[in-house]
Every structure is written in structure tokens, then in C-alpha cells.
Design a protein around this motif. Structure first.
Motif, PDB file in Angstrom:
ATOM      1  N   LEU A   1      -5.945  -7.789  -2.263  1.00  0.00           N
ATOM      2  CA  LEU A   1      -4.621  -8.230  -2.683  1.00  0.00           C
ATOM      3  C   LEU A   1      -3.512  -7.281  -2.228  1.00  0.00           C
ATOM      4  N   ILE A   2      -3.886  -6.200  -1.549  1.00  0.00           N
ATOM      5  CA  ILE A   2      -2.897  -5.212  -1.114  1.00  0.00           C
ATOM      6  C   ILE A   2      -2.342  -5.593   0.254  1.00  0.00           C
ATOM      7  N   CYS A   3      -1.025  -5.423   0.436  1.00  0.00           N
ATOM      8  CA  CYS A   3      -0.381  -5.722   1.717  1.00  0.00           C
ATOM      9  C   CYS A   3       0.238  -4.439   2.282  1.00  0.00           C
ATOM     10  N   ASP A   4       0.838  -4.543   3.466  1.00  0.00           N
ATOM     11  CA  ASP A   4       1.475  -3.382   4.091  1.00  0.00           C
ATOM     12  C   ASP A   4       2.699  -3.847   4.879  1.00  0.00           C
ATOM     13  N   ARG A   5       3.875  -3.503   4.379  1.00  0.00           N
ATOM     14  CA  ARG A   5       5.106  -3.958   5.018  1.00  0.00           C
ATOM     15  C   ARG A   5       5.395  -3.259   6.345  1.00  0.00           C
ATOM     16  N   THR A   6       4.681  -2.152   6.619  1.00  0.00           N
ATOM     17  CA  THR A   6       4.939  -1.439   7.863  1.00  0.00           C
ATOM     18  C   THR A   6       4.234  -2.075   9.061  1.00  0.00           C
ATOM     19  N   VAL A   7       3.321  -3.011   8.818  1.00  0.00           N
ATOM     20  CA  VAL A   7       2.652  -3.712   9.912  1.00  0.00           C
ATOM     21  C   VAL A   7       3.612  -4.758  10.469  1.00  0.00           C
ATOM     22  N   LYS A   8       3.880  -4.679  11.754  1.00  0.00           N
ATOM     23  CA  LYS A   8       4.892  -5.555  12.361  1.00  0.00           C
ATOM     24  C   LYS A   8       4.554  -7.029  12.181  1.00  0.00           C
ATOM     25  N   ASN A   9       3.321  -7.389  12.495  1.00  0.00           N
ATOM     26  CA  ASN A   9       2.900  -8.783  12.356  1.00  0.00           C
ATOM     27  C   ASN A   9       2.107  -8.920  11.061  1.00  0.00           C
TER      28      ASN A   9
ATOM     29  N   ILE B   1       0.820  -1.207   0.000  1.00  0.00           N
ATOM     30  CA  ILE B   1       0.000   0.000   0.000  1.00  0.00           C
ATOM     31  C   ILE B   1       0.851   1.253   0.000  1.00  0.00           C
ATOM     32  N   ASN B   2       2.014   1.208   0.644  1.00  0.00           N
ATOM     33  CA  ASN B   2       2.871   2.390   0.702  1.00  0.00           C
ATOM     34  C   ASN B   2       3.417   2.741  -0.680  1.00  0.00           C
ATOM     35  N   ASP B   3       3.758   1.727  -1.467  1.00  0.00           N
ATOM     36  CA  ASP B   3       4.240   1.961  -2.831  1.00  0.00           C
ATOM     37  C   ASP B   3       3.099   2.419  -3.744  1.00  0.00           C
ATOM     38  N   ILE B   4       1.926   1.824  -3.538  1.00  0.00           N
ATOM     39  CA  ILE B   4       0.774   2.189  -4.375  1.00  0.00           C
ATOM     40  C   ILE B   4       0.370   3.639  -4.135  1.00  0.00           C
ATOM     41  N   THR B   5       0.243   4.033  -2.863  1.00  0.00           N
ATOM     42  CA  THR B   5      -0.172   5.406  -2.572  1.00  0.00           C
ATOM     43  C   THR B   5       0.902   6.403  -2.986  1.00  0.00           C
ATOM     44  N   ARG B   6       2.175   6.040  -2.828  1.00  0.00           N
ATOM     45  CA  ARG B   6       3.253   6.929  -3.266  1.00  0.00           C
ATOM     46  C   ARG B   6       3.174   7.147  -4.769  1.00  0.00           C
ATOM     47  N   THR B   7       2.923   6.068  -5.508  1.00  0.00           N
ATOM     48  CA  THR B   7       2.806   6.169  -6.956  1.00  0.00           C
ATOM     49  C   THR B   7       1.623   7.042  -7.364  1.00  0.00           C
ATOM     50  N   LEU B   8       0.484   6.843  -6.708  1.00  0.00           N
ATOM     51  CA  LEU B   8      -0.712   7.620  -7.050  1.00  0.00           C
ATOM     52  C   LEU B   8      -0.525   9.100  -6.729  1.00  0.00           C
TER      53      LEU B   8
END
Length: 467
Positions: free
Chosen positions: A314-322, A288-295
Motif C-alpha cells: 500500500l506504500i507509494c513513492d512520489r519521487t518516481v517519475k512514472n 515512503i518518503n513521509d513514512i521513513t522521515r517520520t520513523l
């Protein structure tokens, strides 16, 4: 580079804290403005937290209450700070303005930290995408910290209402056309503050509907972003060209067309090259961070007017610890999409998968309970629309019985939530083979004749294979 002293003003910090200690009835003026980070000195931060803990508990902020919090800790430095600040009080006239100064200074300190991080990344020759992400975060610091705390007066609200009322309309609507007049009459088109969830089970035509509405928006001259995490841009283009050419996307991409038919597709394709339509490739990051940055980048570069996302599950988020905690990931993704829509001020049309709960019912039309972990996104959505195609179930039943199936091409747009309009189903036609949505009363453009080899299988009873 020499280190810069973080910007701060100790006297203003003392002034604000002294008013909060001596005139606690005025805390309401700054309670939604200040936070701990607004104070530079550690002892001032600690004392602010003590005062706000008492205030937020509903108790009176008295000297006795403050001392009761400080003395048991044995922090003599904090006690000395409190006694100094009590005597510092002169006037309460500048409390709000001084609080705004502290917010501004804390914002500058946060930006200074981010600047050092950026310098470090540049020195280490970091990827430009990573640097751009840090720059975007710096922008968010300003947006989130340095907020305007003044209220919107009724007069301003009325002015805003009149501006909305007098907006220039295109074909009788103020938003971006959906391409279907009955939907436009219900919604007014896709409006600038819309966050619309369009959801359905597999086989309900989500991608066909998404490509149709996106194509219509772009054809009307609106710079349109299409984020697909399932289908490649070339396949999406074939779906859009199928609408204008009359040949199915399957026949186009599988080379089933005769030469004269290919010429038609080439002609329609060349015309479509000019559309302001921007695809986010499904081979790119699903984070999601890459998608929103791109948009955000596309919004600055191309002036985006609307975004379609197919689909949110299908969207993930690498900033979520778990990252295995699907609920935490979903909530984070939804929150960042909501924030994106608010910041860009353009409609977000978000497609979502439904859970299986309705599959066991005789009437398989979905309800809000079928949305998968929709939480915040459902709360913030201006509309929730479910897609339902009886053809999908009838085709499966015909297959199991070994009988021919003739599709009706009926589709229902079920408005389950609509902040500014009616609820319930809207019956339309949807030819998923041609990615075409139209009203029941309207006859679609004639389809070019296909020979036996080129005939689209979906028109012979397998339209449920499209999503």
C-alpha cells in the motif's frame, strides 16, 4: 546573505589527476572513493571521466588512450588541461589522503547547495514538514558521500563477534522476543539487523499476527512503531486489548459487551496506555518518503527498537517519475526501506501480500514465487515467513456446503528463507478473534464467559473474516 564561495582546492584536484595520469596502476586506491562531483573545475571533471572510462573498460590508461578520447572532441581546453596536469606530477604518496579531502570538499559543496535551498524555503514560509524533509536529505548527503573507505580488519570483526556472543540475554535470547518460545528458539528473537518479510494471502491473519508481535515487543519495554495503512489505531488497540481481556476485538468495537465486561476492557486499556507503542495512522500519507522521515524522527525522539509495517503493497513513492510503473515504485519503496533499516540499526518486520498463483493448486501453501515484486527486499531480507491457515479454506468450503464449521485455530509459520536457521513450517495456534498466537502444547488463558448476544461470531466458524 552573501553568497559563499563553494569550498574547493584546485591544487589537490591537479595532484590527484596527475597521479592517475602518470601512475595509472594506483587508480585502484581511489576508484571506490572518487566520483565526478568530487572535482570542482569542469575541465577536471571531464578529464576524470575520460580516465575512469578507459580504466573501467579494462584498457590501460596511457597517454595515447587519453588523447584518443580527447582529440576527436575538439576540446582544446581539455587537451591543455591534460598537458598541464601531466607536468604537475611530483609524488604519489598522498593519493588516497588527497582523494579523501576531495570527497569532504564535495560533501561541503552539496551541503551548501542544500543550505541555500533551506533558506529559500524559510523565506517562502514553507511547511515545517517540507523543511524537515530537506534537513533529512542533507543528513543523507553526509552519510552517502563521506563514507569510511578503510576496511574492517579481521581483528575488528572478531571483536564484533565476541560482542555479539556476550550480549546480555533476556530469557535466553539476544533479540526482541516474538512472544512464542519456539519462534524465539529458531530466530533468537527479532535481531537488530533483521529485515523480516511476513507474507500471506488475504484471510491468513497478517494483521492479527502483526498486532500480536508488536504488542509483545512493546510489553517487553521496547519502543515499538506500528505503521498500518489499513487499520485505524483505535481498531488496532482493540485487537491488542482483546488478547489481554479475552473479549474479541469485534465485540469491543461494536459495543456488544455487558457493563462488567466493559470494566475489564477499561482496566486493560488503562494498563496498556503505558506501553511504548507508537502508531502511524492509516489516514496519514502513504508515501515512503513521509513514512521513513517520520520513523527517523520517532527513532530520535523515542529511541525506537523495532518497526512493524502492515503492509508494503500500500506504500507509494512520489519521487518516481512514472508513478503508474508499479515495478519502479515497488523497487524504490523497497530500496528506501532497506536503507532505513540499515541506518537505524533496528529490526524491520514488513508484512506483504502474496499473489494468487497458489490458489489454483491443491496444496495452497505459498512459496517464494508467490511474493509480489519482492525483488530487492527479498534479497536483503534475513527471513521470509509465510502465514498459512487451513481454517480459512475449510470455513469457505463449509459455508458452500451449508454445514457447521469448527475452527482448529492452527496456523503455520513457514520459514521460506532464514539466513541463520532452519527452513520449513512451524505449527502454532492463532485465535484471530483474540489476536493471540501460542504454541500448540500451551493452553491459552481462559476466556471470560459471554452471553448469547455477546458471543463472538468468529469463534463460531467465521475466523476467516479477520486478516
Amino acid at each position: 546573505m552573501n553568497q559563499i564561495l563553494p569550498p574547493h582546492d584546485t591544487d589537490i584536484e591537479k595532484d590527484v589527476l596527475s597521479v592517475m595520469c602518470n601512475r595509472p596502476e594506483l587508480i585502484y586506491q581511489v576508484e571506490n572513493i572518487l566520483n565526478t562531483e568530487c572535482f570542482y573545475r569542469m575541465d577536471h571533471q571531464y578529464l576524470f571521466d575520460v580516465i575512469m572510462n578507459i580504466h573501467n573498460s579494462g584498457s590501460s590508461v596511457t597517454q595515447s588512450a587519453i588523447l584518443h578520447q580527447i582529440v576527436p572532441t575538439g576540446k582544446k581546453d581539455i587537451l591543455a588541461t591534460y598537458q598541464e596536469i601531466k607536468k604537475f606530477f611530483t609524488s604519489d604518496r598522498h593519493l588516497a589522503s588527497n582523494a579523501e579531502v576531495l570527497v569532504e570538499l564535495s560533501t561541503k559543496r552539496a551541503l551548501l547547495v542544500k543550505a541555500y535551498e533551506l533558506l529559500g524555503m524559510i523565506e517562502k514560509n514553507a511547511q515545517i514538514e517540507d523543511i524537515e524533509r530537506e534537513v533529512s536529505e542533507a543528513t543523507n548527503i553526509v552519510i552517502s558521500r563521506n563514507t569510511n573507505t578503510e576496511p574492517i580488519l579481521m581483528g575488528e570483526a572478531v571483536d564484533g563477534m565476541l560482542e555479539l556472543m556476550n550480549r546480555e540475554k533476556t530469557e535466553g535470547i539476544s533479540g526482541i522476543t516474538t512472544g512464542v518460545s519456539i519462534l524465539d528458539s529458531i530466530t533468537g528473537g527479532w535481531e537488530f539487523d533483521d529485515k523480516v518479510i511476513i507474507a500471506g494471502r488475504p484471510g491468513m491473519g497478517k494483521t492479527a499476527v502483526a498486532t500480536y508481535h508488536a504488542n509483545v515487543a512493546a510489553a517487553a519495554g521496547n519502543p515499538t512503531a506500528f505503521v498500518s495503512l489499513e487499520v485505524r489505531p483505535s481498531k488496532l488497540a482493540s485487537r491488542m486489548i482483546s488478547n489481554s481481556s479475552g473479549f474479541s476485538a469485534s465485540d469491543i468495537t461494536k459495543g456488544r459487551l455487558a457493563d462488567n465486561q466493559k470494566k475489564i476492557v477499561v482496566e486493560r486499556g488503562n494498563s496498556a496506555r503505558k506501553l511504548p507503542l507508537y502508531f502511524y495512522d492509516n489516514t496519514r500519507s502513504r508515501d515512503i518518503n513521509d513514512i521513513t522521515r517520520t520513523l527517523r524522527s520517532w527513532h530520535r525522539k523515542y529511541g525506537l527498537k523495532i518497526v512493524f509495517i502492515d503492509y508494503i503493497g500500500l506504500i507509494c513513492d512520489r519521487t518516481v517519475k512514472n508513478r503508474s510503473d508499479k515495478t519502479a515504485v515497488t523497487e524504490s519503496v523497497q530500496s528506501k526501506l532497506t536503507e532505513l533499516g540499515d541506518q537505524l540499526g533496528i529490526p524491520l518486520i514488513i508484512f506483504s501480500q502474496l499473489n494468487r498463483e497458489n490458489e489454483s493448486k491443491s496444496d495452497k501453501r505459498p512459496t517464494l514465487n508467490n511474493l509480489k515484486s519482492s525483488g530487492k527486499l527479498e534479497e536483503d531480507a534475513t527471513r521470509v515467513i509465510f502465514l498459512y491457515r487451513q481454517d480459512y479454506y475449510d470455513a469457505n468450503e463449509s459455508d458452500s456446503r451449508g454445514v457447521d464449521f469448527i475452527p482448529s485455530h492452527n496456523i503455520e509459520y513457514i520459514f521460506a528463507k532464514n539466513r541463520e536457521g532452519e527452513l520449513g513450517p512451524v505449527e502454532l495456534k492463532c485465535n484471530v478473534a483474540l489476536n493471540r498466537v501460542y504454541e500448540i502444547s500451551r493452553v491459552p488463558a481462559a476466556q471470560p464467559q459471554l452471553n448469547g448476544f455477546q458471543k463472538n461470531e468468529s469463534l463460531n466458524g467465521h475466523s476467516h473474516s479477520f486478516n
